[in-house]
Design an enzyme around this catalytic site. Structure first.
Site, PDB file in Angstrom:
ATOM      1  N   CYS A  19       0.989  -1.241   0.055  1.00  0.00           N
ATOM      2  CA  CYS A  19      -0.001   0.093   0.050  1.00  0.00           C
ATOM      3  C   CYS A  19       0.686   1.288   0.023  1.00  0.00           C
ATOM      4  O   CYS A  19       1.447   1.747  -1.030  1.00  0.00           O
ATOM      5  CB  CYS A  19      -1.041  -0.070   1.320  1.00  0.00           C
ATOM      6  SG  CYS A  19      -2.267   1.194   0.878  1.00  0.00           S
ATOM      7  N   HIS A  24      -3.578  -5.473   0.315  1.00  0.00           N
ATOM      8  CA  HIS A  24      -3.217  -5.539   1.714  1.00  0.00           C
ATOM      9  C   HIS A  24      -3.032  -7.051   2.049  1.00  0.00           C
ATOM     10  O   HIS A  24      -3.980  -7.652   2.498  1.00  0.00           O
ATOM     11  CB  HIS A  24      -3.954  -4.872   2.798  1.00  0.00           C
ATOM     12  CG  HIS A  24      -3.839  -3.524   2.669  1.00  0.00           C
ATOM     13  ND1 HIS A  24      -2.762  -2.774   3.624  1.00  0.00           N
ATOM     14  CD2 HIS A  24      -4.354  -2.475   2.328  1.00  0.00           C
ATOM     15  CE1 HIS A  24      -3.051  -1.579   3.662  1.00  0.00           C
ATOM     16  NE2 HIS A  24      -3.912  -1.236   2.574  1.00  0.00           N
ATOM     17  N   GLU A  46      -1.627  -8.506   4.403  1.00  0.00           N
ATOM     18  CA  GLU A  46      -1.766  -8.706   5.844  1.00  0.00           C
ATOM     19  C   GLU A  46      -3.153  -8.427   6.421  1.00  0.00           C
ATOM     20  O   GLU A  46      -3.527  -8.472   7.826  1.00  0.00           O
ATOM     21  CB  GLU A  46      -0.753  -7.512   6.672  1.00  0.00           C
ATOM     22  CG  GLU A  46      -1.287  -6.266   6.846  1.00  0.00           C
ATOM     23  CD  GLU A  46      -1.365  -5.240   5.483  1.00  0.00           C
ATOM     24  OE1 GLU A  46      -1.385  -4.204   5.690  1.00  0.00           O
ATOM     25  OE2 GLU A  46      -1.136  -5.950   4.463  1.00  0.00           O
TER      26      GLU A  46
END
Length: 237
Positions: A98, A188, A190
């Site tokens: 990001c 993302h 994560e």
């Protein structure tokens, strides 16, 4: 972590809003839950002024997201960009996410700006380009795959020599490769479903005129194990 062991480096580019931290943890915690080994990792919070180590002292570096904007050219951000150029030249494996994706592109000569049409937040399909399908890292993923996104800015012009590995309906530069050991992703890996839902609620609160749109996307939010696996594949290499 043993003092003799070369650590991984987690470059934390900021903190999540309090509403997101309460539900899903801060950005560093999300990475630690998604495959970054806390015991083998040195975290440096660059937004708060913590200094980065010499590139040759780390095994690999992961750069997190941020609530800041690359186009604001904050001092800490530009200093991190300079560090990334040095690390890239030294052959340090790099993985940007990001803000980290945008900062890597900016550091290497690309252009970052606001995404046309407003923020892209939610769970969406991301597809591999032909280069992505042949890439040693990204070829492990199906195409398309589901990924969680939350961003207002994007890479709008590629750095010289960069290769596009993945794209979405709204962003043609979802993943980039800058060389044999440096990649970045706009999505993302994560983020859990809970983190993505918290981001949608955050945007709805900040943009009340668009709240209904953000709330409507909550129904399609899901965990994205294939995208998350990409982070583990990178670290395993």
């Amino acid at each position: 972590m043993d003092d003799t062991e070369t650590p991984y480096l987690l470059i934390q580019a900021g903190d999540a809003p309090a509403s997101i931290i309460a539900r899903a943890g801060n950005f560093d915690e999300m990475f630690f839950r998604s495959g970054v080994d806390r015991k083998k990792t040195r975290r440096v919070h660059v937004e708060s002024g913590e200094e980065l180590p010499e590139p040759d002292t780390v095994a690999a570096a992961v750069i997190t997201g941020s609530m800041s904007m690359v186009t604001d050219r904050h001092g800490w951000s530009e200093e991190t960009a300079a560090w990334l150029r040095e690390a890239h030249a030294a052959g340090v494996p790099l993985f940007g996410v990001c803000y980290g994706h945008q900062l890597m592109a900016h550091a290497f000569g690309g252009t970052v700006d606001y995404l046309a049409g407003g923020p892209e937040v939610g769970t969406f399909s991301v597809a591999l380009t032909r280069a992505g399908q042949a890439d040693p890292l990204f070829s492990r993923l199906p195409s398309p795959f589901r990924a969680n996104l939350s961003h207002s800015q994007s890479v709008v012009a590629l750095p010289p020599g960069a290769t596009v590995l993945a794209y979405s309906d709204r962003d043609p530069h979802q993943a980039l490769r800058y060389g044999p050991r440096a990649v970045s992703v706009q999505f993302h890996p994560e983020f859990s479903a809970e983190a993505t839902a918290a981001c949608l609620e955050h945007y709805a609160a900040e943009r009340p005129n668009e709240a209904a749109t953000f709330h409507s996307l909550l129904e399609s939010v899901e965990d994205t194990p294939e995208a998350t696996a990409l982070l583990r594949y990178f670290l395993a290499e």
